[in-house]
Design an enzyme around this catalytic site. Structure first.
Site, short mmCIF file in Angstrom:
data_model
loop_
_atom_site.label_atom_id
_atom_site.label_comp_id
_atom_site.label_asym_id
_atom_site.label_seq_id
_atom_site.Cartn_x
_atom_site.Cartn_y
_atom_site.Cartn_z
N LYS A 30 -46.53 -58.87 42.80
CA LYS A 30 -46.94 -57.97 41.71
C LYS A 30 -46.23 -58.45 40.45
O LYS A 30 -45.02 -58.27 40.29
CB LYS A 30 -46.53 -56.53 42.03
CG LYS A 30 -46.99 -55.51 40.99
CD LYS A 30 -48.48 -55.26 41.07
CE LYS A 30 -48.91 -54.17 40.11
NZ LYS A 30 -50.35 -53.87 40.21
N GLU A 54 -63.55 -44.60 50.59
CA GLU A 54 -62.78 -43.63 49.81
C GLU A 54 -61.71 -42.99 50.70
O GLU A 54 -61.98 -42.61 51.84
CB GLU A 54 -63.75 -42.57 49.30
CG GLU A 54 -63.14 -41.49 48.44
CD GLU A 54 -64.20 -40.50 47.99
OE1 GLU A 54 -64.01 -39.89 46.94
OE2 GLU A 54 -65.22 -40.32 48.70
#
Length: 237
Positions: A37, A201
């Site tokens: 990241k 989802e």
């Protein structure tokens, strides 16, 4: 394919969960995985960042967070406001290349979209992908508006001579509307690249054991899974 750069058509569309799914699928194949990241924003010291979420969901990976800024802003803005040194593309590329020499797969997860600035010189995740000569996986939302955002991201990649690996829908609705269903066929055309998966989802809220069991079923073989775009599109109508 030692390094994949993961970007999105915007923010809060499921990049971290998709990164975790790709990592989980690779781990299930017996591959070693590292996640980088470059810049984590909007997270206080001691709080879990995106790499921690990926590790919780995917399993035993190596994590590298190169910079952390407290406010939930673009990395360049967040670094400037905090009076901290911004992360640079060369720094990210160096870290990813080193990890690529020690792991079978390295995933570099950006912040926001492809052209969000890392520093005040205008450096972006696209510059990282260029330095690494790495393919870019684009995460997109399912519904109305996604075609334009996906086409713009694809155009930016082509303009820079970068390879787009494909597109993954970051959060497939439990009850997809007409736009989402039609976008399954239209997204590859807008992107000029294949649709490589749909992550359901709420997948990020699953227990890790459930997430790892499901990951391969959400991703196409090119990402280590068994998901089939044609069969899925036919099934949802």
């Amino acid at each position: 394919m030692a390094v994949i750069v993961v970007t999105g058509t915007g923010t809060e569309i499921g990049k971290t969960v998709v990164t975790a799914a790709v990592a989980a699928a690779a781990l299930a194949q017996g591959r070693s995985v590292a996640v980088v990241k470059p810049a984590q924003t909007g997270v206080a010291p001691g709080e879990d960042g995106d790499v921690d979420v990926v590790r919780r969901l995917a399993g035993d990976i190596t994590c590298a967070e190169l910079a952390r800024f407290p406010e939930p802003l673009a990395p360049a803005t967040a670094a400037r406001r905090a009076g901290l040194t911004p992360v640079r593309p060369g720094q990210v590329a160096e870290a990813a290349a080193k990890l690529a020499g020690e792991h079978d797969l390295v995933l570099v997860e950006g912040a926001g979209g492809l052209l969000v600035r890392f520093d005040d010189d205008g450096a972006t995740l696209a510059d990282v992908a260029a330095e690494l000569a790495a393919p870019v996986l684009v995460v997109a939302p399912a519904g109305l508006g996604t075609l334009n955002m996906t086409a713009l991201t694809a155009e930016a990649l082509r303009a820079r001579g970068l390879e787009q690996l494909g597109v993954v829908v970051g959060s497939w609705p439990v009850e997809p509307d007409l736009a989402a269903r039609c976008n399954l066929a239209d997204l590859p055309e807008a992107a000029g690249a294949p649709l490589l998966g749909v992550v359901p989802e709420g997948a990020g809220a699953l227990a890790p054991v459930e997430f790892r069991a499901g990951a391969a079923g959400w991703l196409a073989p090119r990402l280590g899974g068994r998901w089939d775009a044609g069969a899925f599109t036919a099934a949802v109508g």
